[in-house]
Design a protein around this motif. Structure first.
Motif, short mmCIF file in Angstrom:
data_model
loop_
_atom_site.label_atom_id
_atom_site.label_comp_id
_atom_site.label_asym_id
_atom_site.label_seq_id
_atom_site.Cartn_x
_atom_site.Cartn_y
_atom_site.Cartn_z
N ILE A 71 11.62 11.73 33.73
CA ILE A 71 12.86 12.23 33.11
C ILE A 71 12.57 13.51 32.32
CG2 ILE A 71 14.65 11.69 31.38
CD1 ILE A 71 14.23 8.70 32.24
N ASP A 72 11.42 13.51 31.64
CA ASP A 72 11.03 14.69 30.87
C ASP A 72 10.73 15.88 31.76
OD1 ASP A 72 11.27 13.36 28.52
OD2 ASP A 72 9.12 13.00 28.23
N ARG A 73 10.15 15.63 32.93
CA ARG A 73 9.66 16.74 33.75
C ARG A 73 10.69 17.29 34.73
NH1 ARG A 73 6.89 16.71 30.35
NH2 ARG A 73 4.70 16.12 30.11
N CYS A 74 11.68 16.53 35.11
CA CYS A 74 12.64 16.99 36.14
C CYS A 74 13.19 18.37 35.78
CB CYS A 74 13.79 15.99 36.28
SG CYS A 74 15.10 16.62 37.36
N PRO A 75 12.93 19.38 36.64
CA PRO A 75 13.34 20.74 36.28
C PRO A 75 14.86 20.93 36.23
CG PRO A 75 11.71 20.77 38.06
CD PRO A 75 12.18 19.36 37.90
N LEU A 91 21.22 21.37 26.96
CA LEU A 91 22.14 20.73 27.90
C LEU A 91 22.00 19.21 27.92
CD1 LEU A 91 20.26 20.18 30.65
CD2 LEU A 91 20.59 22.63 30.89
N ARG A 92 21.12 18.66 27.10
CA ARG A 92 21.08 17.20 26.93
C ARG A 92 21.74 16.77 25.61
NH1 ARG A 92 15.32 15.04 29.40
NH2 ARG A 92 15.99 15.29 31.58
N ASP A 111 17.22 18.41 35.31
CA ASP A 111 17.93 17.46 34.47
C ASP A 111 18.71 16.42 35.28
OD1 ASP A 111 18.69 16.45 31.92
OD2 ASP A 111 20.63 17.43 32.08
N GLU A 133 13.65 27.23 27.34
CA GLU A 133 13.42 26.83 28.74
C GLU A 133 14.55 25.89 29.19
OE1 GLU A 133 11.71 27.36 31.49
OE2 GLU A 133 12.60 25.57 32.39
N GLU A 150 4.33 13.42 39.33
CA GLU A 150 3.92 13.20 37.94
C GLU A 150 3.89 11.71 37.55
OE1 GLU A 150 3.19 15.19 35.26
OE2 GLU A 150 3.69 17.23 35.89
N ARG A 154 15.10 22.32 27.74
CA ARG A 154 16.47 21.94 28.16
C ARG A 154 17.51 22.84 27.53
NH1 ARG A 154 15.23 19.05 32.51
NH2 ARG A 154 13.44 17.80 32.00
N LEU A 161 17.48 13.39 36.30
CA LEU A 161 17.10 12.01 35.97
C LEU A 161 17.40 11.67 34.51
CD1 LEU A 161 13.63 11.81 37.78
CD2 LEU A 161 15.86 11.00 38.60
N HIS A 162 18.00 10.52 34.34
CA HIS A 162 18.26 10.00 33.00
C HIS A 162 17.92 8.51 33.01
CE1 HIS A 162 20.47 13.29 30.80
NE2 HIS A 162 20.24 13.83 31.98
N TYR A 213 13.75 28.48 42.41
CA TYR A 213 14.25 27.46 41.48
C TYR A 213 15.78 27.58 41.35
CZ TYR A 213 15.08 25.35 36.87
OH TYR A 213 15.56 24.61 35.82
N ARG A 265 6.94 22.09 33.91
CA ARG A 265 7.27 22.24 35.33
C ARG A 265 8.46 23.17 35.54
NH1 ARG A 265 3.24 20.73 38.90
NH2 ARG A 265 2.22 18.86 38.10
N GLY A 266 8.75 23.99 34.53
CA GLY A 266 9.90 24.87 34.65
C GLY A 266 9.61 26.09 35.51
N GLY A 303 14.73 24.01 31.89
CA GLY A 303 14.22 22.73 32.36
C GLY A 303 13.18 22.20 31.39
N ASP A 304 12.01 21.89 31.92
CA ASP A 304 10.91 21.43 31.09
C ASP A 304 9.76 22.43 31.25
OD1 ASP A 304 9.39 19.18 29.62
OD2 ASP A 304 8.12 19.63 31.35
N HIS A 321 25.66 18.72 30.10
CA HIS A 321 25.10 19.12 31.39
C HIS A 321 26.15 19.92 32.17
CE1 HIS A 321 22.44 18.45 34.98
NE2 HIS A 321 23.58 18.63 35.61
#
Lengths: 71, 550
Positions: free
Chosen positions: A24-28, B175-176, A30, B39, A56, B154, A32-33, B212, B45-46, B41-42, B476
């Motif tokens: 969930i943290d890594r999904c580029p 966005l979260r 967003d 960023e 991952e 995010r 996954l929740h 991306y 892995r962004g 995303g994250d 989101h």
């Protein structure tokens, strides 16, 4: 219309999943929740099938599939 | 909806390849600098290299092909529409950059004698270094975090902050959580990519594989609104990649002996040498598809190709070929042109920058796909990430802290959050985006003509109005509305630039049926776009090519 059950691109094996949330943290994008039990699910359909979640996951609990339009 | 007010010496918008490298470089130069990264995303892995990279596309190795030779060869790939100094600086710094990546643990392919594997992907010279690094982005992100870079994950940047004519930071939306982030900064660097969600991919799935999908031209739209100059927006480019999944594999296979054949069974590569435009011509002239044939290769070569394709850049390819029943030993791989998109790394579109990564607005720098350094690829993202950080750091030490006014914050917050509503949206966001992008495909991409381009502009004006009525049920979706707005800006600006260039250029990328010939005498120049003083007005101007190297 018959029910479509195979729409989720990210498959989570609940027995292997440790609810760690790394995917969930890594999904580029967003996608996954966590659900109410902390298990990841595809809340949004914005999947890029990049494979980061599967790669991952420390417990090999995730398998992604390509969208039907792509595979 | 909480507000998080921050201050930074350097704010970096976009934590992908260029942004990550800029953050590292800024801390290397001066560890006491406060460096903040937004960023979307994250951070780990962004960006476009989320799942690694199989090559560093431009490296000038000492004793090999020179930086000047690179400037010559890259110039020929963009028909001379290229300022030479940035490309020279990039090539000059490329070897040092590769050694630096290697010292951080990135693995480059070498032969038995320890020489780097260099591939030929340019018309002249071998500048592409093979790399096997699925965790490249993670390596960079960890490096940045260990140096004390502050990452705001995010978070989509919404607008640049300005004080008179100077950029003084940016605002962002988490966005979260819905947190509204206000970061006042002495120097700001835009590194959030090009616009990959331009037209719809042929597969019908909204997210292409190549770039991306979070790159929606946000940086271009906000810099444009802040008065920055853009260029190369008429360079709508695509590439022949694996049909439907759109993964790149051409050079990996060609350099290992694959043949390229067309739909008539004719071999079209010249001993492993073939340009993108030659392949696209096969499609455009009805001789498609283009196939990569490997059934003549020895098992060890096939294994080598599989090893690279199935482990480094997009491991999902393995599943794709299995599902289609394609074994490289027996069946060829079908290529197909991707959708057209805008990108300063693979193409030419981007913010106008000089060799110091400075944009046309004071306090604002740009690097990577967001900046127009034609065909700079990953090397450009890294080198100009570093260059931008060096200039931004030097600027930051000489300035006092800027501070956003409460009126500025309130106005932007109101703009960003106004679609958030419990009421249903009059239009489905995904469907709206699809229509916007299908319209781009209908009118804003080749083959182009004045009627189509003006129609694209008319439609985008219409979509901007419709967008105002969209509602977001959560943060989101709120971010998605901001993204779609940026996509509309990019399509409109691209159509304006395409309409201004009254000639054809770059193979099929800017083919105008009403001006079918290339016209160097009149059009060997840049087309520059800038926001006018009247709302909605775009100023078009022309700029000569800088040729100080060759």
């Amino acid at each position: 219309m018959s029910k479509i059950v195979d729409k989720e691109l990210v498959k989570v094996n609940k027995e292997l999943c440790a609810r760690c949330g790394i995917c969930i943290d890594r999904c580029p994008l967003d996608c996954l929740h966590p659900d109410k039990d902390g298990v990841p699910y595809m809340k949004y359909k914005d999947c890029w099938y990049c494979g980061v979640c599967e790669y991952e996951c420390p417990f090999n609990a995730i398998t992604i599939q390509l969208p039907y339009l792509v595979r | 909806m909480t507000i998080n007010e921050m201050k930074a010496d350097i704010l970096i918008i976009g934590g992908g390849s260029a942004g990550c490298m800029a953050a590292i470089r800024a801390k290397e130069i001066n560890p006491s600098l406060k460096v903040v990264v937004f960023e979307k995303g994250d951070f780990k892995r962004g960006g476009t290299i989320a799942m690694g990279m199989d090559a560093l596309n431009i490296v000038s190795i000492p004793g090999g092909d020179s930086p000047e030779a690179y400037v010559e060869t890259v110039g020929s790939t963009v028909d001379g529409i290229l300022d030479q100094k940035p490309s020279l600086v990039m090539a000059q710094r490329s070897y040092e950059l590769m050694r630096k990546l290697e010292s951080w643990g990135a693995r480059f392919r070498k032969d038995a004698n320890g020489n780097y594997e260099m591939l030929k992907i340019h018309p002249k010279g071998k500048f592409c270094a093979g790399m096997d690094e699925p965790d490249l982005k993670v390596i960079l992100a960890k490096k940045a975090e260990s140096l004390g870079v502050e990452v705001v994950n995010r978070t989509i940047a919404t607008s640049l902050l300005k004080s008179e004519h100077v950029v003084t930071g940016a605002t962002g939306l988490n966005l979260r959580t819905g947190e509204f982030v206000v970061c006042s900064a002495k120097s700001t660097i835009i590194t959030n990519g090009g616009c990959s969600r331009f037209m719809m991919p042929h597969s019908g799935h909204p997210f292409g594989t190549y770039d991306y999908p979070g790159n929606t031209g946000d940086g271009w739209a906000m810099a444009y609104r802040a008065g920055a100059k853009l260029t190369g927006f008429e360079f709508t480019s695509n590439a022949p990649l694996i049909k439907d999944i759109a993964c790149p594999l051409l050079y990996i296979t060609l350099t290992r002996g694959a043949h390229i054949i067309n739909g008539l069974g004719q071999r079209i590569d010249n001993e492993g040498d073939i340009g993108v435009h030659a392949m696209l011509r096969e499609f455009n002239e009805g001789r498609g598809p283009v196939l990569i044939k490997m059934d003549h290769l020895p098992e060890e070569k096939i294994k080598e190709i599989e090893e690279i394709l199935f482990t480094t850049e997009r491991p999902i390819q393995k599943r794709f070929f299995e599902q289609r029943g394609i074994d490289f030993r027996k069946q060829p791989i079908e290529l197909f042109p991707t959708e057209y998109f805008l990108c300063g790394g693979h193409g030419s579109a981007g913010l106008v920058v000089d060799e110091h990564a400075a944009t046309s607005v004071e306090g604002l720098y740009a690097a990577g796909d967001a900046a127009s350094v034609p065909r700079q690829h990953l090397t450009g993202a890294f080198v100009f990430g570093e260059v931008a950080a060096e200039k931004a750091a030097a600027r930051a030490v000489s300035l006092d802290w800027p501070c956003a006014t409460q009126a500025q914050i309130a106005a932007e917050r109101n703009r960003v959050f106004s679609p958030l509503s419990e009421e249903p949206s009059p239009l489905d966001l995904a469907e709206f985006e699809q229509k916007v992008r299908q319209t781009a495909g209908d009118y804003a991409v080749p083959p182009k003509n004045e009627w189509k381009l003006k129609n694209a502009i008319k439609w985008m004006t219409h979509f901007k109005e419709e967008l105002k009525a969209l509602k977001a049920a959560d943060f989101h979706e709120l971010a998605k509305i901001l993204e779609i707005e940026s996509i509309i800006y990019c399509i409109e600006l691209s159509a304006i630039a395409s309409n201004a260039r009254k000639e054809s250029r770059w193979g099929s990328y800017h083919y105008r049926s009403d001006y079918p010939e290339k016209n160097d005498a009149e059009w060997k120049k840049h087309i520059i776009l800038q926001a006018g003083n009247i709302p909605g007005e775009t100023l078009v101007s022309f700029q000569d090519i800088e040729r100080s190297v060759l």
